[in-house]
Design a protein around this motif. Structure first.
Motif, PDB file in Angstrom:
ATOM      1  N   THR A 280     -11.680  -0.498  -5.812  1.00 21.65           N
ATOM      2  CA  THR A 280     -11.149  -1.857  -5.697  1.00 21.65           C
ATOM      3  C   THR A 280      -9.775  -1.993  -6.329  1.00 21.65           C
ATOM      4  OG1 THR A 280     -11.359  -3.891  -7.013  1.00 21.65           O
ATOM      5  CG2 THR A 280     -13.248  -2.428  -7.076  1.00 21.65           C
ATOM      6  N   SER A 281      -8.823  -2.385  -5.489  1.00 16.41           N
ATOM      7  CA  SER A 281      -7.452  -2.586  -5.962  1.00 16.41           C
ATOM      8  C   SER A 281      -7.410  -3.700  -6.990  1.00 16.41           C
ATOM      9  CB  SER A 281      -6.527  -2.989  -4.812  1.00 16.41           C
ATOM     10  OG  SER A 281      -6.466  -2.024  -3.834  1.00 16.41           O
ATOM     11  N   ASN A 282      -8.168  -4.764  -6.733  1.00 23.89           N
ATOM     12  CA  ASN A 282      -8.104  -5.920  -7.634  1.00 23.89           C
ATOM     13  C   ASN A 282      -8.454  -5.556  -9.069  1.00 23.89           C
ATOM     14  OD1 ASN A 282      -7.357  -7.541  -5.610  1.00 23.89           O
ATOM     15  ND2 ASN A 282      -9.199  -8.792  -5.535  1.00 23.89           N
ATOM     16  N   GLY A 317      -3.149   2.646   2.320  1.00 19.24           N
ATOM     17  CA  GLY A 317      -4.274   3.571   2.501  1.00 19.24           C
ATOM     18  C   GLY A 317      -5.264   3.030   3.520  1.00 19.24           C
ATOM     19  N   THR A 318      -5.524   1.747   3.418  1.00 22.39           N
ATOM     20  CA  THR A 318      -6.461   1.118   4.349  1.00 22.39           C
ATOM     21  C   THR A 318      -5.926   1.179   5.779  1.00 22.39           C
ATOM     22  OG1 THR A 318      -7.177  -0.356   2.581  1.00 22.39           O
ATOM     23  CG2 THR A 318      -7.666  -1.051   4.846  1.00 22.39           C
ATOM     24  N   SER A 319      -4.632   0.913   5.932  1.00 21.29           N
ATOM     25  CA  SER A 319      -4.099   0.925   7.293  1.00 21.29           C
ATOM     26  C   SER A 319      -4.068   2.349   7.856  1.00 21.29           C
ATOM     27  CB  SER A 319      -2.727   0.267   7.346  1.00 21.29           C
ATOM     28  OG  SER A 319      -1.872   0.919   6.473  1.00 21.29           O
ATOM     29  N   VAL A 362     -13.710  -3.666   2.511  1.00 19.91           N
ATOM     30  CA  VAL A 362     -13.172  -4.727   3.366  1.00 19.91           C
ATOM     31  C   VAL A 362     -12.333  -4.141   4.502  1.00 19.91           C
ATOM     32  CG1 VAL A 362     -11.865  -6.874   3.417  1.00 19.91           C
ATOM     33  CG2 VAL A 362     -13.162  -6.267   1.422  1.00 19.91           C
ATOM     34  N   GLY A 363     -11.747  -2.975   4.252  1.00 18.68           N
ATOM     35  CA  GLY A 363     -10.952  -2.328   5.290  1.00 18.68           C
ATOM     36  C   GLY A 363     -11.754  -2.098   6.565  1.00 18.68           C
ATOM     37  N   LEU A 364     -13.051  -1.872   6.417  1.00 13.52           N
ATOM     38  CA  LEU A 364     -13.898  -1.667   7.598  1.00 13.52           C
ATOM     39  C   LEU A 364     -14.039  -2.963   8.388  1.00 13.52           C
ATOM     40  CD1 LEU A 364     -17.095   0.430   6.859  1.00 13.52           C
ATOM     41  CD2 LEU A 364     -15.104   1.030   8.218  1.00 13.52           C
ATOM     42  N   LEU A 391     -14.004   7.680   1.649  1.00 10.18           N
ATOM     43  CA  LEU A 391     -12.645   7.400   2.124  1.00 10.18           C
ATOM     44  C   LEU A 391     -12.111   6.115   1.495  1.00 10.18           C
ATOM     45  CD1 LEU A 391     -12.938   8.363   5.890  1.00 10.18           C
ATOM     46  CD2 LEU A 391     -11.978   9.691   4.007  1.00 10.18           C
ATOM     47  N   ASP A 392     -13.007   5.164   1.242  1.00 15.92           N
ATOM     48  CA  ASP A 392     -12.602   3.912   0.598  1.00 15.92           C
ATOM     49  C   ASP A 392     -12.011   4.217  -0.784  1.00 15.92           C
ATOM     50  OD1 ASP A 392     -12.253   1.267   0.059  1.00 15.92           O
ATOM     51  OD2 ASP A 392     -14.369   0.749  -0.099  1.00 15.92           O
ATOM     52  N   MET A 393     -12.672   5.153  -1.489  1.00 11.27           N
ATOM     53  CA  MET A 393     -12.187   5.526  -2.815  1.00 11.27           C
ATOM     54  C   MET A 393     -10.786   6.141  -2.714  1.00 11.27           C
ATOM     55  SD  MET A 393     -15.877   7.061  -3.844  1.00 11.27           S
ATOM     56  CE  MET A 393     -15.619   7.866  -5.368  1.00 11.27           C
ATOM     57  N   LEU A 394     -10.641   7.055  -1.758  1.00 14.73           N
ATOM     58  CA  LEU A 394      -9.338   7.716  -1.603  1.00 14.73           C
ATOM     59  C   LEU A 394      -8.260   6.717  -1.213  1.00 14.73           C
ATOM     60  CD1 LEU A 394     -10.306  10.971   0.337  1.00 14.73           C
ATOM     61  CD2 LEU A 394      -9.410  10.838  -1.983  1.00 14.73           C
ATOM     62  N   ARG A 395      -8.579   5.849  -0.238  1.00 10.78           N
ATOM     63  CA  ARG A 395      -7.513   4.952   0.240  1.00 10.78           C
ATOM     64  C   ARG A 395      -7.142   3.906  -0.806  1.00 10.78           C
ATOM     65  NH1 ARG A 395     -11.797   3.219   4.062  1.00 10.78           N
ATOM     66  NH2 ARG A 395     -12.482   1.137   3.491  1.00 10.78           N
ATOM     67  N   THR A 396      -8.120   3.519  -1.644  1.00 15.96           N
ATOM     68  CA  THR A 396      -7.792   2.540  -2.686  1.00 15.96           C
ATOM     69  C   THR A 396      -6.779   3.141  -3.668  1.00 15.96           C
ATOM     70  OG1 THR A 396     -10.011   1.640  -2.460  1.00 15.96           O
ATOM     71  CG2 THR A 396      -8.782   0.963  -4.400  1.00 15.96           C
ATOM     72  N   VAL A 398      -4.521   5.256  -2.920  1.00 16.66           N
ATOM     73  CA  VAL A 398      -3.217   5.210  -2.258  1.00 16.66           C
ATOM     74  C   VAL A 398      -2.698   3.767  -2.225  1.00 16.66           C
ATOM     75  CG1 VAL A 398      -1.993   5.664  -0.093  1.00 16.66           C
ATOM     76  CG2 VAL A 398      -3.723   7.262  -0.918  1.00 16.66           C
ATOM     77  N   ASN A 399      -3.586   2.822  -1.958  1.00 14.97           N
ATOM     78  CA  ASN A 399      -3.159   1.410  -1.927  1.00 14.97           C
ATOM     79  C   ASN A 399      -2.421   1.019  -3.206  1.00 14.97           C
ATOM     80  OD1 ASN A 399      -4.334   0.974   0.551  1.00 14.97           O
ATOM     81  ND2 ASN A 399      -6.198   0.026  -0.245  1.00 14.97           N
ATOM     82  N   ILE A 400      -3.009   1.367  -4.336  1.00 15.49           N
ATOM     83  CA  ILE A 400      -2.403   0.896  -5.584  1.00 15.49           C
ATOM     84  C   ILE A 400      -1.178   1.752  -5.973  1.00 15.49           C
ATOM     85  CG2 ILE A 400      -4.454  -0.254  -6.537  1.00 15.49           C
ATOM     86  CD1 ILE A 400      -3.734   2.814  -8.162  1.00 15.49           C
TER      87      ILE A 400
HETATM   88  N1  ASP Z   1     -11.211  -0.899  -1.167  1.00 16.62           N
HETATM   89  C1  ASP Z   1      -9.884  -1.174  -0.726  1.00 16.62           C
HETATM   90  C2  ASP Z   1      -9.069  -1.742  -1.863  1.00 16.62           C
HETATM   91  O1  ASP Z   1      -9.583  -2.397  -2.731  1.00 16.62           O
HETATM   92  C3  ASP Z   1      -9.845  -2.087   0.460  1.00 16.62           C
HETATM   93  C4  ASP Z   1     -10.462  -1.377   1.637  1.00 16.62           C
HETATM   94  O2  ASP Z   1      -9.767  -0.585   2.273  1.00 16.62           O
HETATM   95  O3  ASP Z   1     -11.626  -1.591   1.932  1.00 16.62           O
HETATM   96  O4  ASP Z   1      -7.896  -1.525  -1.945  1.00 16.62           O
END
Ligand code: ASP
Length: 425
Positions: A280-282, A317-319, A362-364, A391-396, A398-400
């Motif tokens: 979770t990015s938040n 990451g999500t995109s 949420v990306g899903l 993948l959610d873990m990995l992309r998060t 990257v997101n942050i």
């Molecule tokens: N888990 C992601 C985030 O918090 C959002 C997602 O891709 O589901 O950044």
């Protein structure tokens, strides 16, 4: 002297988080494969101890997000003071966020067409999950209007980040305008902000335990059997994520700031590890602001604005996952995508990134919107759901990282970064 001591302690914490990540993953694999199925294993260890401690830790971090973001944004905008500079920083940041997301989807599509993850897939082997209830879609107009809170307290209560950001900026600007007339309120926010930062540090000191439990539970639950038929898909997403994180971001960082990307990665790695384990990015916002400030010298005036904004609207990451998923699902269903379709995917995945909240999975949900835009069946989501957690873990992570790179670049341009701190080892 105390500074040095503190620094040593911090380095210790980063290392501990890494050890926790690795040992946690190993423990999870051992629990999954070695310990025989029993009530003790499933109810007591996995869904009991690991779940309670892991979730308890995430909740502690989440507890800080709204008050921390609010106070630090009020203080940040108050310190910047004039709306012109704030506007400049805002436009730059949003522009950078949108550009990197569009780039991320393009990379994802290219990698996906190189690897062709959906071709030759044995559909029987894939674990299909029920697709979650239809996504509640809000129109673009409403999404824009929702940025203005009808009730700021309501926005805070439900943790809606964009309206909180708008209200906090407004309060900060007005406090700057009022100057000494409102010094009591200004002092209150600045002191409350200090309290929140202290709390962040206190909670982070138990991060290794939280990270261990989160990772161990994930690996104890998923195992590897679901992965085998999906390896090409997972490999494509991972490759695109790695390119974005370690090539695109670092090149951008170097071009815009001439700062050393290796130093950046080294110092930011514990935050990535934290985002990886929590997905979770938040919840990562407090740690990210703290690390950018203490280890890289980025002024909180900038980061308190750009980091929460990024955790809300910037999900590269999500995109990337969504770009690869579109190609994967199209190939599985034998549907050809035209160049026009691909351009639509770049556009909608960029918008979806703005609309994706920084919480797990949420990306899903927003993937449904991207699939719809090019007429692909949303049932396709069921194919990738089973393995999405990893993948959610990995992309998060990257997101942050995208948020932090942008923050560092903007801070550099605003002369709000102390290079001696960034360069210190
Ligand atoms: N888990 C992601 C985030 O918090 C959002 C997602 O891709 O589901 O950044």
């Amino acid at each position: 002297m105390t500074e040095v001591k503190k620094e040593k302690k911090k380095l210790g914490l980063s290392t501990k988080i890494f050890i926790a990540l690795i040992v946690g993953a190993l423990a999870g694999v051992v629990i999954h494969y070695v310990i025989p199925d029993s009530n003790f294993k499933n109810e007591f260890i996995v869904e009991g101890v690991l779940y309670v401690i892991g979730q308890g830790f995430i909740r502690l971090m989440q507890m800080l997000v709204v008050p921390l973001v609010f106070c630090s944004l009020v203080c940040g905008s108050m310190a910047i003071g004039d709306t012109k500079t704030l506007g400049k920083v805002g436009i730059k940041t949003v522009g950078f966020y949108i550009a990197t997301t569009a780039l991320a989807v393009t990379i994802a599509l290219s990698v996906a067409y190189l690897i062709n993850p959906g071709i030759g897939l044995n559909m029987d082997a894939v674990e299909k999950s029920e697709v979650a209830a239809a996504t509640s879609s809000t129109s673009i107009v409403d999404t824009l209007l929702n940025i203005i809170p009808k009730n700021p307290i309501g926005a805070m209560a439900s943790g809606d980040m964009l309206p909180i950001i708008v209200f906090a900026l407004f309060v900060g600007i007005m406090l700057a305008k009022l100057g000494s007339k409102a010094s009591t309120v200004a002092n209150f926010f600045s002191q409350f902000n200090d309290v929140m930062m202290e709390m962040t540090m206190a909670i982070m000191s138990i991060a290794p335990i939280g990270v261990f439990c989160l990772i161990a539970r994930t690996f104890a639950t998923v195992g590897f059997s679901a992965f085998a038929p999906m390896l090409k898909y997972m490999g494509s997403v991972t490759l695109a994520l790695v390119l974005q994180c370690f090539v695109v971001y670092q090149v951008l960082l170097f071009i815009f700031t001439r700062l050393n990307p290796i130093k950046f990665i080294k110092k930011f790695l514990p935050v990535m590890g934290f985002a990886f384990s929590t997905a979770t990015s938040n919840a990562t916002i407090p740690m990210s602001i703290d690390t950018l400030n203490k280890k890289m010298g980025v002024s909180k005036q900038i980061s308190s604005f750009t980091v929460p904004l990024g955790a809300t609207i910037n999900m590269d990451g999500t995109s990337i996952m969504q770009g690869v998923a579109v190609v994967f699902i199209a190939q599985v269903y034998g549907i050809d995508l035209t160049i026009g379709n691909l351009a639509t995917v770049v556009l909608t995945a960029t918008l979806a990134s703005i609309g994706t909240a920084g919480v797990p999975s949420v990306g899903l949900v927003t993937l449904a919107m991207v699939l719809n835009s090019v007429g692909l069946p949303t049932e396709g989501i069921a194919l990738i759901m089973g393995i999405d957690r990893i993948l959610d873990m990995l992309r998060t992570a990257v997101n942050i990282t995208g948020d932090a790179v942008c923050t560092t670049i903007v801070a550099h341009q605003e002369k709000a970064i102390k290079k001696d701190i960034f360069n210190a080892s």
